[in-house]
Design a protein around this motif. Structure first.
Motif, PDB file in Angstrom:
ATOM      1  N   ALA A 130      -4.135   4.765   4.664  1.00 17.90           N
ATOM      2  CA  ALA A 130      -3.149   4.075   5.508  1.00 17.90           C
ATOM      3  C   ALA A 130      -2.022   3.452   4.693  1.00 17.90           C
ATOM      4  N   PRO A 131      -1.367   4.241   3.832  1.00 20.13           N
ATOM      5  CA  PRO A 131      -0.261   3.663   3.069  1.00 20.13           C
ATOM      6  C   PRO A 131       0.889   3.285   4.005  1.00 20.13           C
ATOM      7  N   GLU A 132       1.609   2.219   3.627  1.00 24.24           N
ATOM      8  CA  GLU A 132       2.792   1.844   4.416  1.00 24.24           C
ATOM      9  C   GLU A 132       3.962   2.765   4.104  1.00 24.24           C
ATOM     10  N   ALA A 133       3.973   3.268   2.862  1.00 25.80           N
ATOM     11  CA  ALA A 133       5.059   4.157   2.448  1.00 25.80           C
ATOM     12  C   ALA A 133       4.489   5.279   1.597  1.00 25.80           C
ATOM     13  N   ILE A 134       5.066   6.479   1.767  1.00 32.00           N
ATOM     14  CA  ILE A 134       4.758   7.601   0.883  1.00 32.00           C
ATOM     15  C   ILE A 134       6.063   8.021   0.227  1.00 32.00           C
ATOM     16  N   VAL A 135       6.086   7.992  -1.106  1.00 31.53           N
ATOM     17  CA  VAL A 135       7.271   8.394  -1.864  1.00 31.53           C
ATOM     18  C   VAL A 135       7.057   9.819  -2.354  1.00 31.53           C
ATOM     19  N   LEU A 136       8.005  10.700  -2.060  1.00 26.65           N
ATOM     20  CA  LEU A 136       7.916  12.076  -2.548  1.00 26.65           C
ATOM     21  C   LEU A 136       8.916  12.272  -3.681  1.00 26.65           C
ATOM     22  N   GLY A 137       8.413  12.703  -4.845  1.00 27.53           N
ATOM     23  CA  GLY A 137       9.278  12.959  -5.992  1.00 27.53           C
ATOM     24  C   GLY A 137       8.961  14.302  -6.612  1.00 27.53           C
ATOM     25  N   GLY A 138       9.501  14.536  -7.801  1.00 28.32           N
ATOM     26  CA  GLY A 138       9.336  15.829  -8.457  1.00 28.32           C
ATOM     27  C   GLY A 138      10.426  16.785  -8.016  1.00 28.32           C
ATOM     28  N   GLY A 139      10.455  17.934  -8.663  1.00 30.85           N
ATOM     29  CA  GLY A 139      11.541  18.888  -8.427  1.00 30.85           C
ATOM     30  C   GLY A 139      11.704  19.285  -6.973  1.00 30.85           C
ATOM     31  N   LEU A 140      10.600  19.489  -6.265  1.00 31.76           N
ATOM     32  CA  LEU A 140      10.711  19.983  -4.894  1.00 31.76           C
ATOM     33  C   LEU A 140      11.341  18.949  -3.964  1.00 31.76           C
ATOM     34  N   ALA A 141      11.159  17.651  -4.275  1.00 34.50           N
ATOM     35  CA  ALA A 141      11.699  16.601  -3.410  1.00 34.50           C
ATOM     36  C   ALA A 141      13.228  16.609  -3.420  1.00 34.50           C
ATOM     37  N   GLN A 142      13.805  17.256  -4.422  1.00 38.63           N
ATOM     38  CA  GLN A 142      15.266  17.338  -4.464  1.00 38.63           C
ATOM     39  C   GLN A 142      15.823  18.240  -3.365  1.00 38.63           C
ATOM     40  N   ALA A 143      14.947  18.939  -2.650  1.00 44.28           N
ATOM     41  CA  ALA A 143      15.390  19.738  -1.504  1.00 44.28           C
ATOM     42  C   ALA A 143      15.829  18.852  -0.348  1.00 44.28           C
ATOM     43  N   GLY A 144      15.514  17.554  -0.412  1.00 41.01           N
ATOM     44  CA  GLY A 144      15.970  16.609   0.609  1.00 41.01           C
ATOM     45  C   GLY A 144      15.404  16.926   1.990  1.00 41.01           C
ATOM     46  N   PRO A 145      16.264  16.873   3.040  1.00 44.06           N
ATOM     47  CA  PRO A 145      15.780  17.051   4.416  1.00 44.06           C
ATOM     48  C   PRO A 145      15.056  18.381   4.637  1.00 44.06           C
ATOM     49  N   ALA A 146      15.387  19.407   3.865  1.00 45.03           N
ATOM     50  CA  ALA A 146      14.714  20.703   4.028  1.00 45.03           C
ATOM     51  C   ALA A 146      13.228  20.589   3.706  1.00 45.03           C
ATOM     52  N   ASP A 148       0.857  -1.192   0.000  1.00 43.00           N
ATOM     53  CA  ASP A 148       0.000   0.000   0.000  1.00 43.00           C
ATOM     54  C   ASP A 148       0.892   1.240   0.000  1.00 43.00           C
ATOM     55  N   VAL A 149       0.905   1.925  -1.147  1.00 45.15           N
ATOM     56  CA  VAL A 149       1.897   2.988  -1.362  1.00 45.15           C
ATOM     57  C   VAL A 149       1.239   4.192  -2.030  1.00 45.15           C
ATOM     58  N   LEU A 150       1.667   5.371  -1.600  1.00 45.31           N
ATOM     59  CA  LEU A 150       1.261   6.612  -2.256  1.00 45.31           C
ATOM     60  C   LEU A 150       2.525   7.282  -2.793  1.00 45.31           C
ATOM     61  N   VAL A 151       2.541   7.585  -4.081  1.00 45.51           N
ATOM     62  CA  VAL A 151       3.657   8.322  -4.679  1.00 45.51           C
ATOM     63  C   VAL A 151       3.151   9.725  -4.991  1.00 45.51           C
ATOM     64  N   VAL A 152       3.822  10.739  -4.477  1.00 39.34           N
ATOM     65  CA  VAL A 152       3.398  12.124  -4.683  1.00 39.34           C
ATOM     66  C   VAL A 152       4.489  12.865  -5.456  1.00 39.34           C
ATOM     67  N   VAL A 153       4.103  13.460  -6.566  1.00 38.76           N
ATOM     68  CA  VAL A 153       5.051  14.217  -7.388  1.00 38.76           C
ATOM     69  C   VAL A 153       4.774  15.708  -7.171  1.00 38.76           C
ATOM     70  N   ILE A 154       5.791  16.407  -6.652  1.00 40.15           N
ATOM     71  CA  ILE A 154       5.640  17.831  -6.344  1.00 40.15           C
ATOM     72  C   ILE A 154       6.557  18.620  -7.265  1.00 40.15           C
ATOM     73  N   GLY A 155       5.968  19.246  -8.258  1.00 41.28           N
ATOM     74  CA  GLY A 155       6.747  20.061  -9.193  1.00 41.28           C
ATOM     75  C   GLY A 155       5.995  21.346  -9.451  1.00 41.28           C
ATOM     76  N   THR A 156       5.768  21.636 -10.724  1.00 35.12           N
ATOM     77  CA  THR A 156       4.948  22.795 -11.068  1.00 35.12           C
ATOM     78  C   THR A 156       3.570  22.648 -10.434  1.00 35.12           C
ATOM     79  N   GLY A 157       3.056  21.425 -10.456  1.00 33.52           N
ATOM     80  CA  GLY A 157       1.812  21.092  -9.770  1.00 33.52           C
ATOM     81  C   GLY A 157       2.073  20.002  -8.746  1.00 33.52           C
TER      82      GLY A 157
END
Ligand SMILES: [Zn+2]
Length: 327
Positions: free
Chosen positions: A259-275, A143-152
């Protein structure tokens, strides 16, 4: 911020073409039988002013012919096409794209006729999500949610390892409201997550807050807003904090529902890492009580996730090919 550079490993399988039609550019790639991205090109996406998508289809056919001419020994057995907007995966229809300009185009069947091979067709973020799920760090979870954060901002939902699209309407978490009556969103609503927490919004809100100040601010992107926040710029800090708060709040709502077991954050904003990850995780967890807490993981497939997802889906259309995951 630095882009992840993990090389993509699709593994052995049929050779396929993959096309990622974006609002600005179209990326096309030929994946060979070893799983290598043998040849990748990027061209401007033609506008489809008549609403038929014909200009896009003609361009893809020309790109396919170019690949076939350049690589005559590669036996291309299927193709994958991904597009933005509202997409009906089940029926192979591009329902609506305001940016590129089509309405109810049966892309899957039209492209299959033009190319003479079976075509896999889906939404760009669902394809990128499938690539992350198949090849990134969340593969061990069902059970996984992948979220892409970029322009949208958009998400891809996997339940019991299977993508859930609801005829294209699922995953639009960028348009869940976090600030009722707040800033205008491109969708026509107000106070949507995308209008506050996307890379595009962070840049836009910072420029708006700058008023008629330094003209150099007009070119500032989310990366620079973060750099200024870290350097002590209070205005940048406020916008960054409001963005990460909004993302964390919506993720907590996703946790309550799915209740996803993991959420993956991607897209340009995710490159900010820990910030990005640290304040988002803290904010999300602040809303959770009895809920199952997901692990937050960075996307690792990187900028090619869209075409890789399209290629994985295309390969699944070739008979007698086992897919590593459901797509
Ligand atoms: Zn919206």
């Amino acid at each position: 911020m630095s882009a992840p550079t993990t090389p993509v490993q699709l593994g052995a399988g049929p050779a396929v073409l993959a096309f990622d039609v974006g609002g600005t550019d179209t990326k096309a790639t030929l994946v060979d039988a070893t799983g290598a991205l043998l040849d990748t090109v990027r061209v401007p996406t033609p506008l489809s002013l008549d609403g038929t998508g014909d200009a896009v289809l003609a361009q893809i056919e020309a790109l396919a012919n170019r690949f076939r001419t350049a690589h005559p020994t590669v036996d291309i057995q299927a193709a994958g096409l991904i597009v933005p907007g509202l997409v009906d995966d089940e029926n192979g229809i591009g329902v609506f794209s305001e940016n590129i300009g089509w309405e109810n185009v049966p892309f899957r069947d039209l492209l299959s006729e033009r190319l003479g091979v079976p075509v896999f067709f889906t939404h760009d973020v669902r394809a990128a999500g499938a690539a992350e799920y198949a090849l990134g760090g969340a593969g061990q979870y069902s059970d996984v949610l992948v979220v892409v954060i970029g322009t949208g901002i958009a998400g891809a939902v996997f339940i019991n390892g299977v993508p859930y699209s609801a005829h294209g309407y699922a995953g639009e978490i960028g348009h869940s409201v976090v600030d009722p009556g707040g800033v205008e969103c491109a969708c026509g609503g107000r106070g949507c997550l995308e209008a506050i927490g996307s890379a595009g919004a962070i840049s836009r809100l910072y420029r708006a807050a700058s008023g008629d100040g330094d003209p150099a601010d007009n070119a500032i992107g989310a990366r620079e807003v973060l750099e200024r926040a870290q350097a002590g710029d209070f205005r940048a800090q406020k916008i960054w904090t409001e963005a990460t708060d909004a993302i964390g709040q919506v993720l907590a709502q996703c946790v309550a529902l799915l209740a996803p077991e993991a959420i993956v954050l991607g897209g340009g904003l995710a490159q900010a890492g820990p910030a990005l990850f640290d304040p988002v995780e803290k904010r999300m967890n602040s809303f959770l009580t009895f809920h199952r807490r997901p692990v937050l993981l960075p996307a690792t497939v990187g900028e090619n996730a869209g075409v890789v997802g399209a290629a994985l889906g295309a390969r699944r259309l070739v008979p007698n090919v086992a897919s590593p995951v459901a797509l």
